[in-house]
Motif scaffolding. Structure first.
Motif, mmCIF file in Angstrom:
data_model
loop_
_atom_site.group_PDB
_atom_site.id
_atom_site.type_symbol
_atom_site.label_atom_id
_atom_site.label_comp_id
_atom_site.label_asym_id
_atom_site.label_seq_id
_atom_site.Cartn_x
_atom_site.Cartn_y
_atom_site.Cartn_z
ATOM 1 N N VAL A 179 9.408 -8.109 35.740
ATOM 2 C CA VAL A 179 9.671 -8.403 37.150
ATOM 3 C C VAL A 179 10.274 -7.166 37.808
ATOM 4 O O VAL A 179 10.774 -6.262 37.126
ATOM 5 C CB VAL A 179 10.587 -9.640 37.334
ATOM 6 N N ALA A 180 10.246 -7.129 39.121
ATOM 7 C CA ALA A 180 10.804 -5.994 39.855
ATOM 8 C C ALA A 180 12.266 -5.792 39.477
ATOM 9 O O ALA A 180 12.997 -6.751 39.200
ATOM 10 C CB ALA A 180 10.671 -6.235 41.354
ATOM 11 N N GLU A 181 12.697 -4.555 39.496
ATOM 12 C CA GLU A 181 14.059 -4.213 39.077
ATOM 13 C C GLU A 181 15.115 -5.005 39.846
ATOM 14 O O GLU A 181 16.104 -5.463 39.265
ATOM 15 C CB GLU A 181 14.289 -2.711 39.245
ATOM 16 N N ALA A 182 14.911 -5.187 41.121
ATOM 17 C CA ALA A 182 15.881 -5.937 41.921
ATOM 18 C C ALA A 182 16.015 -7.374 41.423
ATOM 19 O O ALA A 182 17.113 -7.940 41.417
ATOM 20 C CB ALA A 182 15.475 -5.931 43.395
ATOM 21 N N LEU A 183 14.913 -7.973 40.974
ATOM 22 C CA LEU A 183 14.948 -9.351 40.477
ATOM 23 C C LEU A 183 15.502 -9.436 39.063
ATOM 24 O O LEU A 183 15.947 -10.495 38.634
ATOM 25 C CB LEU A 183 13.557 -9.982 40.554
ATOM 26 N N GLN A 184 15.496 -8.331 38.339
ATOM 27 C CA GLN A 184 16.090 -8.323 37.002
ATOM 28 C C GLN A 184 17.608 -8.499 37.076
ATOM 29 O O GLN A 184 18.231 -8.825 36.075
ATOM 30 C CB GLN A 184 15.747 -7.029 36.265
ATOM 31 N N ALA A 185 18.156 -8.305 38.259
ATOM 32 C CA ALA A 185 19.586 -8.507 38.473
ATOM 33 C C ALA A 185 19.880 -9.798 39.244
ATOM 34 O O ALA A 185 21.037 -10.096 39.521
ATOM 35 C CB ALA A 185 20.166 -7.315 39.229
ATOM 36 N N ASP A 186 18.836 -10.550 39.563
ATOM 37 C CA ASP A 186 18.995 -11.795 40.312
ATOM 38 C C ASP A 186 19.470 -12.900 39.362
ATOM 39 O O ASP A 186 18.837 -13.170 38.342
ATOM 40 C CB ASP A 186 17.660 -12.180 40.967
ATOM 41 N N ARG A 187 20.591 -13.516 39.693
ATOM 42 C CA ARG A 187 21.188 -14.523 38.815
ATOM 43 C C ARG A 187 20.228 -15.654 38.458
ATOM 44 O O ARG A 187 20.107 -16.050 37.299
ATOM 45 C CB ARG A 187 22.447 -15.073 39.484
ATOM 46 N N GLU A 188 19.533 -16.186 39.446
ATOM 47 C CA GLU A 188 18.635 -17.318 39.205
ATOM 48 C C GLU A 188 17.495 -16.924 38.270
ATOM 49 O O GLU A 188 17.136 -17.673 37.358
ATOM 50 C CB GLU A 188 18.078 -17.840 40.533
ATOM 51 N N VAL A 189 16.925 -15.764 38.479
ATOM 52 C CA VAL A 189 15.818 -15.293 37.637
ATOM 53 C C VAL A 189 16.298 -15.047 36.209
ATOM 54 O O VAL A 189 15.656 -15.475 35.244
ATOM 55 C CB VAL A 189 15.174 -14.020 38.243
ATOM 56 N N VAL A 190 17.438 -14.390 36.084
ATOM 57 C CA VAL A 190 17.970 -14.091 34.747
ATOM 58 C C VAL A 190 18.316 -15.382 34.006
ATOM 59 O O VAL A 190 17.984 -15.537 32.824
ATOM 60 C CB VAL A 190 19.195 -13.158 34.839
ATOM 61 N N LEU A 191 18.964 -16.321 34.679
ATOM 62 C CA LEU A 191 19.311 -17.590 34.025
ATOM 63 C C LEU A 191 18.076 -18.374 33.607
ATOM 64 O O LEU A 191 18.060 -18.991 32.538
ATOM 65 C CB LEU A 191 20.212 -18.431 34.927
ATOM 66 N N ALA A 192 17.039 -18.342 34.420
ATOM 67 C CA ALA A 192 15.787 -19.021 34.053
ATOM 68 C C ALA A 192 15.191 -18.385 32.800
ATOM 69 O O ALA A 192 14.699 -19.085 31.905
ATOM 70 C CB ALA A 192 14.794 -18.970 35.209
ATOM 71 N N ALA A 193 15.236 -17.060 32.728
ATOM 72 C CA ALA A 193 14.713 -16.361 31.552
ATOM 73 C C ALA A 193 15.527 -16.696 30.305
ATOM 74 O O ALA A 193 14.965 -16.963 29.233
ATOM 75 C CB ALA A 193 14.712 -14.852 31.798
ATOM 76 N N VAL A 194 16.836 -16.716 30.454
ATOM 77 C CA VAL A 194 17.714 -17.031 29.321
ATOM 78 C C VAL A 194 17.487 -18.467 28.863
ATOM 79 O O VAL A 194 17.408 -18.742 27.661
ATOM 80 C CB VAL A 194 19.194 -16.785 29.694
ATOM 81 N N ASP A 195 17.394 -19.398 29.805
ATOM 82 C CA ASP A 195 17.161 -20.805 29.461
ATOM 83 C C ASP A 195 15.868 -20.973 28.679
ATOM 84 O O ASP A 195 15.812 -21.680 27.666
ATOM 85 C CB ASP A 195 17.102 -21.675 30.713
ATOM 86 N N GLN A 196 14.812 -20.311 29.133
ATOM 87 C CA GLN A 196 13.523 -20.436 28.450
ATOM 88 C C GLN A 196 13.584 -19.814 27.060
ATOM 89 O O GLN A 196 13.117 -20.400 26.093
ATOM 90 C CB GLN A 196 12.409 -19.785 29.283
ATOM 91 N N ALA A 197 14.191 -18.651 26.958
ATOM 92 C CA ALA A 197 14.290 -17.980 25.657
ATOM 93 C C ALA A 197 15.134 -18.803 24.687
ATOM 94 O O ALA A 197 14.803 -18.921 23.501
ATOM 95 C CB ALA A 197 14.876 -16.580 25.840
ATOM 96 N N GLN A 198 16.197 -19.393 25.192
ATOM 97 C CA GLN A 198 17.052 -20.226 24.348
ATOM 98 C C GLN A 198 16.303 -21.467 23.868
ATOM 99 O O GLN A 198 16.385 -21.837 22.701
ATOM 100 C CB GLN A 198 18.314 -20.630 25.102
ATOM 101 N N ALA A 199 15.579 -22.101 24.766
ATOM 102 C CA ALA A 199 14.809 -23.292 24.382
ATOM 103 C C ALA A 199 13.773 -22.942 23.321
ATOM 104 O O ALA A 199 13.584 -23.685 22.350
ATOM 105 C CB ALA A 199 14.136 -23.897 25.615
ATOM 106 N N ARG A 200 13.119 -21.799 23.488
ATOM 107 C CA ARG A 200 12.117 -21.375 22.499
ATOM 108 C C ARG A 200 12.782 -21.091 21.156
ATOM 109 O O ARG A 200 12.269 -21.475 20.113
ATOM 110 C CB ARG A 200 11.362 -20.149 22.978
ATOM 111 N N ALA A 201 13.934 -20.428 21.174
ATOM 112 C CA ALA A 201 14.641 -20.115 19.927
ATOM 113 C C ALA A 201 15.092 -21.389 19.222
ATOM 114 O O ALA A 201 14.975 -21.507 17.999
ATOM 115 C CB ALA A 201 15.830 -19.209 20.210
#
Length: 100
Positions: free
Chosen positions: A42-64
């Motif tokens: 994703v664009a660098e600015a969105l890599q620092a967006d709280r909502e985007v980062v939390l969504a990524a973490v949630d998905q990665a955690q669920a997969r793990a």
């Protein structure tokens, strides 16, 4: 609309998208909700967006967690046939005790 649908079905599709698409928050969210590791695309600015980062973490955690549960189930099945190392017995005991 096409890019959104593509990343909604396969988050990795964001890898080949143009800069404008990668900067679209809705597209970025769709991608990381499908595949958390696509945060790197994703664009660098969105890599620092709280909502985007939390969504990524949630998905990665669920997969793990799903992978971990599948692994434990496989170890448990193998243990029932007597073909598993003693480490699996420890894992099963911890699982029963709620330690994992």
């Amino acid at each position: 609309a096409v890019a959104f649908e593509a990343v909604r079905q396969d988050g990795d599709a964001l890898r080949w998208a143009g800069a404008v698409i990668k900067a679209d928050k809705d597209v970025a969210l769709a991608a990381v909700r499908k595949e958390g590791r696509t945060l790197e695309f994703v664009a660098e600015a969105l890599q620092a967006d709280r909502e985007v980062v939390l969504a990524a973490v949630d998905q990665a955690q669920a997969r793990a967690q799903a992978t971990f549960r599948s692994t434990l189930a496989l170890i448990a099945r193998a243990g029932a046939t007597g073909t598993v190392l003693s480490a699996s017995a420890t894992l099963r005991a911890h699982l029963r005790q709620g330690l994992l």
